[in-house]
Each structure stands twice: as structure tokens, then as C-alpha cells.
Write an enzyme that holds these catalytic residues in place. Structure first.
Site, short mmCIF file in Angstrom:
data_model
loop_
_atom_site.label_atom_id
_atom_site.label_comp_id
_atom_site.label_asym_id
_atom_site.label_seq_id
_atom_site.Cartn_x
_atom_site.Cartn_y
_atom_site.Cartn_z
N ASP A 61 0.85 -1.19 0.00
CA ASP A 61 0.00 0.00 0.00
C ASP A 61 0.89 1.24 0.00
O ASP A 61 1.90 1.32 0.71
CB ASP A 61 -0.91 -0.01 1.25
N ILE A 62 0.52 2.24 -0.79
CA ILE A 62 1.33 3.45 -0.94
C ILE A 62 1.31 4.31 0.32
O ILE A 62 2.20 5.15 0.52
CB ILE A 62 0.83 4.25 -2.18
N ASN B 55 -12.85 -3.08 2.41
CA ASN B 55 -13.80 -1.97 2.60
C ASN B 55 -14.78 -1.94 1.43
O ASN B 55 -14.36 -2.09 0.28
CB ASN B 55 -13.05 -0.65 2.70
N VAL C 140 -10.83 2.99 -3.82
CA VAL C 140 -10.45 2.41 -5.11
C VAL C 140 -11.46 1.30 -5.42
O VAL C 140 -11.61 0.35 -4.63
CB VAL C 140 -9.01 1.84 -5.09
N HIS D 26 -10.01 -5.14 -3.16
CA HIS D 26 -8.67 -5.40 -2.65
C HIS D 26 -8.77 -5.81 -1.20
O HIS D 26 -9.49 -5.19 -0.42
CB HIS D 26 -7.77 -4.17 -2.81
N HIS E 140 -7.05 -5.78 2.11
CA HIS E 140 -5.94 -5.19 2.87
C HIS E 140 -5.38 -6.26 3.80
O HIS E 140 -6.15 -6.98 4.44
CB HIS E 140 -6.45 -4.06 3.77
P1 AMP Z 1 -9.69 1.56 0.23
O1 AMP Z 1 -9.79 2.88 0.94
O2 AMP Z 1 -10.10 0.38 1.05
O3 AMP Z 1 -10.36 1.61 -1.13
O4 AMP Z 1 -8.14 1.32 -0.01
C1 AMP Z 1 -7.43 1.87 -1.08
C2 AMP Z 1 -6.00 1.77 -0.70
O5 AMP Z 1 -5.22 1.93 -1.89
C3 AMP Z 1 -5.53 2.83 0.29
O6 AMP Z 1 -5.01 2.20 1.45
C4 AMP Z 1 -4.46 3.60 -0.49
O7 AMP Z 1 -3.39 4.01 0.31
C5 AMP Z 1 -4.04 2.59 -1.53
N1 AMP Z 1 -3.48 3.15 -2.75
C6 AMP Z 1 -3.94 4.22 -3.47
N2 AMP Z 1 -3.19 4.42 -4.55
C7 AMP Z 1 -2.22 3.46 -4.53
C8 AMP Z 1 -1.11 3.14 -5.38
N3 AMP Z 1 -0.85 3.85 -6.49
N4 AMP Z 1 -0.31 2.11 -5.03
C9 AMP Z 1 -0.56 1.41 -3.91
N5 AMP Z 1 -1.60 1.64 -3.08
C10 AMP Z 1 -2.41 2.66 -3.38
#
Ligand code: AMP
Ligand code: ZN
Length: 114
Positions: free
Chosen positions: A30-31, A87, A96, A100, A102
Site C-alpha cells: 500500500d502506498i 472496505n 479504489v 482489494h 488489505h
Molecule cells: P480503500 O480505501 O479500502 O479503497 O483502499 C485503497 C488503498 O489503496 C488505500 O489504502 C491507499 O493508500 C491505496 N493506494 C492508493 N493508490 C495506490 C497506489 N498507487 N499504489 C498502492 N496503493 C495505493
């Protein structure tokens, strides 16, 4: 062409720190990590939310858990513990819209999460 961030990571169009990959899923860091280990496990197939999972996706979605457990084992989190969470929609904070899982580990995790 898909406008999905995680499809672009899957296709190598956006860089990510990939930690695991197989025929049906991909995992990367995760970024914005919320724990010492914070990985995202995605199906290669685009599925927007948990609401969109169909019976055809059962194997691919179930496989996210076995992949996460394998990586947790490799990283030494299997016994100390880790959290896997998906989520779904606004109230859960989904940002996103490609499902995914986590995987968070490496510190005691609070419950309930908020
Ligand atoms: P959610 O809020 O459950 O949709 O999680 C989305 C996750 O994607 C968050 O924890 C972000 O930090 C992560 N995220 C967003 N952009 C990127 C990226 N380019 N590379 C890796 N993780 C990302
Ligand atoms: Zn996607």
C-alpha cells in the site's frame, strides 16, 4: 481502456512494489501504509466492490485469502497475527473501486477499527 488504478497496476502501467503474483491475483505494498506491513491483494479480474462479486468469482475471491495467508506465513505474521479486510462503499471508506484485500500486520491492531 480501463480507468481503474488497480487494473493499471495489474497491467504494469503504474508502478507498484509487487510482493506476490500468480494466475489469479496480485499483491503489492500500500502506498500509504497504516502498519509496518500493509499489503493489498487484488484479483486480476476487475470487480468493483464486494457487491459485484458473483458465484463465478468464488474461486478468485477465496484465493485472495489463501494468498494473503501464504505471504503472512512467509513474513512471520501467521502466529503473531494480522488483519485482512475489504472496505465496501462510502461508509467503509472504499476509495479504489477494484476490490482489494488489505493485509495489515506488524503491530497490535485496535478493534473496533473506527
Ligand atoms: P480503500 O480505501 O479500502 O479503497 O483502499 C485503497 C488503498 O489503496 C488505500 O489504502 C491507499 O493508500 C491505496 N493506494 C492508493 N493508490 C495506490 C497506489 N498507487 N499504489 C498502492 N496503493 C495505493
Ligand atoms: Zn480494476
Amino acid at each position: 481502456m480501463s480507468d481503474c488504478l488497480f487494473c493499471k497496476i495489474r497491467d504494469g502501467l503504474i508502478p507498484a512494489r509487487v510482493v506476490y503474483r500468480d494466475d489469479t491475483c496480485l499483491a503489492f505494498e500500500d502506498i500509504n501504509p497504516q502498519a509496518p506491513t500493509h499489503l493489498l491483494f487484488i484479483p486480476l479480474k476487475h470487480i468493483a466492490t464486494v457487491n459485484d462479486i458473483t458465484s463465478e468469482d468464488r474461486e478468485a475471491v477465496g484465493h485472495l485469502f489463501t494468498a494473503a495467508a501464504k505471504v503472512a506465513q512467509q513474513r512471520g505474521h501467521a502466529d503473531s497475527g494480522y488483519r485482512v479486510v475489504m472496505n465496501t462503499q462510502r461508509d467503509a471508506g472504499q476509495t479504489v473501486f477494484h476490490i482489494h484485500l488489505h493485509m495489515l500486520a506488524g503491530r497490535p491492531l485496535l478493534w473496533p477499527p473506527g
